[in-house]
Design a protein around this motif. Sequence first.
Motif: not given
Ligand code: ZN
Length: 297
Positions: A38, A164, A177, A181, A259, A261
């Motif tokens: 992240d 990402r 990613h 999430d 959060h 992940h």
């Molecule tokens: Zn993430």
Amino acid sequence: MSRSPALLGSALSAALLLAACGDQPSPTPSGTAPAPADASAHDAAPPNATPANATPANTTPDSGASASDATASSGNETADAGGGATEVTSFDHGDPGVLPPGTGHGVPDPTIWGPGIRFPIKDGPAFANSQVYGHGGGSGPAGTGQCDAANFSYPWHDNFCETRAQPNGLCIGNLGHQGQDIRASTCHPGVHPVVAVADGTVTHIGSFSLFLTTPDGSRTYRYLHMSHLAVHEGESVSRGQVIGMVDHVYPPHNATTTHLHFEIKAPVTESGHTVITFVPPYASLVDAYGRMLAGTP
Ligand SMILES: [Zn+2]
């Protein structure tokens, strides 16, 4: 249908690159650690080489082939075993691979790569969406915070292939990613229990990560940003066992929103070549959450 040779080659080479470079988060909050999952929102470069409307035939990992290949390379596990006759309660969610506008281009893979998993957050409701592009995230709407109600509402959105800088061989341009999430029911850190999605062994605990590997070794489920870890490396855990709390642990500055992940790594085989790589967790989570809502997690 089979994956195109071009995509396959790029996917496998990216996956092999992952293996070569090592993608495990550093056990120490060292500045030399590889970019965590992240971490890269701010410097993520759009995959310019990829057309936005690339045809599915050339860009979509074929779910059937992927599933059967995973089966072939991992023994007798079937990729769709999580569905079956178990009751699933519907809820408002986007389809696999459908990302909110402006956050990237997903790949519609409906494969349940984590067959029969328990939803990783113990209690609902929970909300799958993007922490980086959501309110309070590094690339989120200005002037809002992570506790904005929009982060804690349906519909769910896949964010496996959002824009990402991390290598991801199953996303367009081989970047994305590497997981999904998920927000708990509130933005409060340290109070929402996270559970083992399957029986297995805790195979790694890093400064902000925990890996859970199934007994047959065919799946590794990876949890990031938890606090209050309730297990230790090497420990056997049972499906549904509390392993930590949803939080925003992310050394050195905890610069992420509260959060979970969640990632799945699985063997993907094409043309005789098997790589262990990140696979889209979204469809598995939709299935698991629906079962949890139905009272049969
Ligand atoms: Zn993430």
